[in-house]
Structure formats: C-alpha cells, structure tokens
Design an enzyme around this catalytic site. Structure first.
Site, PDB file in Angstrom:
ATOM      1  N   ASP A 123      61.803  49.735   6.500  1.00 16.01           N
ATOM      2  CA  ASP A 123      61.014  48.738   5.778  1.00 16.01           C
ATOM      3  C   ASP A 123      61.859  47.471   5.607  1.00 16.01           C
ATOM      4  O   ASP A 123      62.996  47.522   5.123  1.00 16.01           O
ATOM      5  CB  ASP A 123      60.606  49.274   4.404  1.00 16.01           C
ATOM      6  N   LEU A 124      61.321  46.324   6.047  1.00 17.54           N
ATOM      7  CA  LEU A 124      62.050  45.065   5.917  1.00 17.54           C
ATOM      8  C   LEU A 124      62.133  44.651   4.453  1.00 17.54           C
ATOM      9  O   LEU A 124      61.154  44.756   3.707  1.00 17.54           O
ATOM     10  CB  LEU A 124      61.364  43.962   6.731  1.00 17.54           C
ATOM     11  N   ASP A 165      55.107  45.521   7.441  1.00 23.49           N
ATOM     12  CA  ASP A 165      56.525  45.344   7.804  1.00 23.49           C
ATOM     13  C   ASP A 165      57.268  46.677   7.839  1.00 23.49           C
ATOM     14  O   ASP A 165      58.471  46.745   7.618  1.00 23.49           O
ATOM     15  CB  ASP A 165      57.210  44.388   6.816  1.00 23.49           C
TER      16      ASP A 165
END
Length: 524
Positions: free
Chosen positions: A404-405, A447
C-alpha cells in the site's frame, strides 16, 4: 526331312494365329436408338462401340428404346453411366443377360451373336456414355474407382468430424453447417457414383433418381447457408442474402423434396429444369458477392472464392467439355469438391484460430487492470486459486505480499490525478522488476498492489519480501522529466508452508500484516 516338318509346322501355326486374330477382329458391338417417346419409329445411324473406348450417343427426353447388337468370341462387359437416367429396363430374348454388382449399370455379355433392347427414361436431352470392354479391364477399372472413391469418402468423414467438434469447442454453429454441407455433398456423390448399387437392390428407393436429387437440393442449401455465414455476407448485405441467396436455396430444397412425390411427367421435368437454373443463378450470385468480400480482404473470403472458382471449372468440364477427357469428365467435380472441402476446412481453421485469439484477448482484458497492465481483482482471484492447486499437488512455500502506497492521497492533491496515475504505473513496474517471471502481480485497490509466488523453501520467500521492502522504502520518481515525486510503501506479507484455507483468508491476513507495518511506521 526335319526341316520340311519344321517349315510345315511353322506355316500351320501361323495360319492358326492369323485365323484366330481375324476371328477376334470380327468381334463388334453396336448401339442404336430405335424409338423415342415422341417418335415410335426412328432410323438413326448405328454407332460402333470401340472396345475399351467411351462412345457418346444423344438421348432425347422421355422414354427411349436402344438396341445393342453384338458378336463376341469372348465374354465382355457392357456398362453405361446413370447420372441422368430416371429408370432403365432391358429385354434380352436371345440370351441371358447377367447384371453385375457395380457402381454403374453393368452387364456380362455372353459369346455369340445377339441383340438386347434397353429402355431409358430421362427428364431432358443429354449425351449418354457407353463402354464395351473385356472383363479384366472392367474389374481393374471398378477396383480403381472404388478405391479412389473410398479415399474421397474417408477424407470427407475426417473433415466432417474435425470441423464439427472444433465448432462445438468454440461454440459457433457456422462450422456445424460446414460439416452438414460436406455430409450432404458426400452423400450426393455416393448416390451419383453408385457405390450403394453394390450393396442394395436395384429397386431400392435409396438408389432412385428422386433421392439423388433430394441430396442435390440439400447440398445447395447447406452450401449457401455455410458460405454466407463464413464470409459475413449476412452482415454485409442482410436483405440481399436473406431474400435472395437464402430464399433461393430454400426454393431449390423445396423443389427437390417435391420431386420425391412425382413420377416422370412434364411437371417433374419442369421442376428439374427450374432447379438447375436456380442453382446456377445462386452460384453466380454467391460468386459475385464473395469476390467483393475477397476484394475487401474479408477473412477467409479469398480461400472461399478460389474454391468456388475450382467448382465452376469442374462443372464446365462435367457439362460442357465432356468430350475433352473421359477422366476429367468423370472425376473433375469430385476432385474439385475434395479440394474445395479441404480449402474450406482451412478457412474454417483460420476463423476458429481468430475466434480463439479474440477469446484469449478478451479473457486477458477481462483479467487485466487497464491502467497498470497487471492483474485486476478478477484475474487475481483466478491466479491465487491456480497457485493453491499447484501447492496441493507439488508442495512448496507460498508468499503473498500486500503493498500500500503511503500518503498517496496527498500526491493526488498536490500533483493531480494524471500524475498519480503515472506514479501507480511506475510503482507497478518497480514491483514487477523485483519478481521472477513466474510470479504474479495485481492491483486490488486504488493504490494497493499484491504480489504472489510459490518457492521451494521459506528462505527464498523471505528474500523476496526483504528485496521489495527495501526497494519501496523511499523512492524518488521523475515524472515527465519535470516533477520529482517522493514515494514510499508499506509492505505486509504472509508465508504459507502448508496450503491456506482460501484466497480470501490469504488476502485478509496479508492486509492485516500491511496495516501493522503502516501503524508501526507512523508510531516510529
């Protein structure tokens, strides 16, 4: 004295051989048309039958009586084609005429001088072929013909089954029309060439001219329907094909069915003539339209056009140039159909290959994230199930990473969504470059990415986790050569040395691992 006896013996032997040759040279067979339905008494010239040579005689429409006059020193065989004959009978008062089990009407001729009358019933004027030949020649020719036709029927059966089952695989009914067309055409040739005569009684309905014409109608109908669909004529010219070609094919089929119930009369002769003319118009029409499709490079149209041209040439040899070559007159249509059937099978294979390619492409697009060119959620679930099945069969260690960004919303707010999309593409490429070619990557959220692989041992899986965590710890991305975007990601993971309970459980556990790392990073 000895020389005198030798000379005398030589002279006697030569005299005997000359006498025998002279006697055999006096053998003859002649055919003559002696009466017709319109002229009970005619006096046309007598045609001599040259041994082992085809002799043609003009036969008028209706009922005709022909007389065969022969003087033979050796038994022979008299045979003729039955393509145009509705019915045939014979009268042999002087000798016993023995019919032979053969593909065409054939009779064993006795020795001596005799006359035999044959009565032919036909729909229209045509040229009938007659042959008088020795028994050995007849047997050799019959054997060669039956072997040739056996190979032809075997080819037809192979193509029928191949295309039928391929059509079932791709779920396209057009290809089943091909199988039906080849079946009808092969049956038509089986009736025309007369192989059934060897096994069935002459009075059988299956050997009748009406049954032969029925399969001619079915052949025309199935050919039109198949070619129209294979070359997309029904989508290019829907009204023309529906009310022109397909309606015409139905008319031909109905006429062939109607002729089953008609005996020889003016109506049946009219229907037969109309059936031939409508078939010719249909061939010209479909040849023209397929030519246009070939010019437009429509798939398979060129192959279909070439096969149709071959059939037209064969029909010219069959009907117009029948005097040029007896072999071509008999086998040209069969050879042309065999080539046509093979070429159409190639065209069908090309179309099946195209359908399969389109299907694979559609399946790939349905399983792929359009932005990052990685697996979407649908494709990911499918891949996870494949990996789980592989682990159950072969063993191994599964490693699932959930990525996960960090602060991706701020990137969108600061740089815009277009830049955000480009960041996602670059990050997916970074993750892909850290994986092996057999590993998989997917995007399961805005994302959020996942990566999956199966390894020989736990150490290999842990090395992958460490490698991706380090690579995504802090990344400076240069977007459009003008923007430098700082990106980091939280990477959670789970490793399974034994098969897990399922894909959803795996994803949930990897997601929890990722959030633990994200919280720890914020607290740190």
């Amino acid at each position: 004295m000895a020389k005198l006896f030798l000379l005398l013996f030589t002279l006697l032997n030569s005299s005997f051989l000359f006498s025998q040759e002279n006697t055999l040279g006096n053998e003859y067979c002649q055919i003559q048309l002696i009466s017709t339905e319109k002229s009970p008494s005619v006096n046309p010239p007598i045609k001599n039958l040259d041994k082992e040579q085809v002799t043609l005689l003009e036969i008028p429409a209706g009922k005709s009586r022909l007389r065969l006059n022969c003087r033979l020193d050796e038994q022979g065989v008299f045979t003729f084609g039955n393509d145009e004959i509705l019915d045939v009978s014979w009268e042999a008062l002087e000798v016993k005429l023995v019919p032979l089990a053969a593909s065409s009407p054939s009779f064993l001729l006795p020795t001596g001088t005799f006359s035999i009358d044959f009565v032919f019933l036909t729909h229209h004027n045509y040229k009938q072929n007659f042959v008088w030949e020795p028994i050995v020649t007849f047997l050799n020719a019959s054997l060669l013909n039956n072997i040739t036709m056996g190979v032809f029927y075997g080819l037809c059966l192979t193509l029928i089954l191949y295309v039928f089952f391929m059509g079932r695989v791709v779920g396209d009914t057009r290809f089943q029309f091909y199988s039906l067309y080849v079946f009808c055409a092969a049956t038509f040739f089986l009736l025309q060439e007369g192989q059934l005569n060897i096994f069935l009684q002459q009075q059988s309905f299956l050997l009748s001219h009406q049954f032969y014409l029925l399969f001619a109608g079915f052949t025309v109908f199935t050919a039109i329907v198949f070619i129209v669909r294979l070359t997309d004529l029904n989508t290019t010219w829907p009204k023309l094909t529906r009310y022109g070609l397909e309606f015409g094919a139905v008319v031909v089929l109905l006429m062939s069915v109607l002729m089953l119930f008609l005996n020889h009369n003016e109506l049946s002769a009219l229907l037969g003539s109309a059936m031939a003319r409508v078939t010719l118009l249909l061939m010209l029409g479909i040849l023209t339209l397929v030519s246009i499709q070939a010019y437009r490079n429509v798939q398979s149209a060129k192959l279909v056009l070439l096969s149709l041209v071959l059939m037209v040439i064969a029909m010219v040899f069959r009907t117009v140039l029948h005097d040029v070559n007896p072999f071509l007159q008999r086998y040209s249509l069969i050879i042309a159909f065999a080539v046509e059937a093979f070429m159409l099978a190639v065209a069908v294979s090309e179309r099946i290959k195209s359908i399969q390619t389109d299907k694979i492409l559609a399946e790939s697009q349905a399983n792929t994230d359009a932005l990052c060119n990685v697996l979407n959620r649908r494709g990911w679930d499918k891949k996870v199930n494949e990996i789980l099945s592989e682990q159950k069969i072969k063993g191994g260690v599964i490693c699932l990473l959930y990525i996960d960004l960090d602060n991706f919303k701020q990137i969108n707010d600061k740089w815009g969504h277009d830049t955000g999309d480009k960041v996602l593409k670059v990050v997916s490429d970074i993750i892909r470059n850290q994986l092996r070619s057999i590993d998989s990557i997917g995007r399961v959220g805005g994302d959020e990415f996942v990566a999956l692989g199966i390894f020989y041992d736990r150490t290999e899986a842990e090395n992958l986790v460490i490698r991706i965590q380090k690579r995504l710890q802090a990344v400076s991305l240069h977007i459009d050569k003008q923007k430098t975007v700082e990106v980091s990601a939280s990477v959670g993971h789970v490793i399974y040395e034994e098969p897990p309970k399922g894909a959803e459980v795996m994803l949930s556990q990897a997601d929890q691992s990722m959030y633990q790392i994200k919280r720890a990073s914020k607290q740190g």
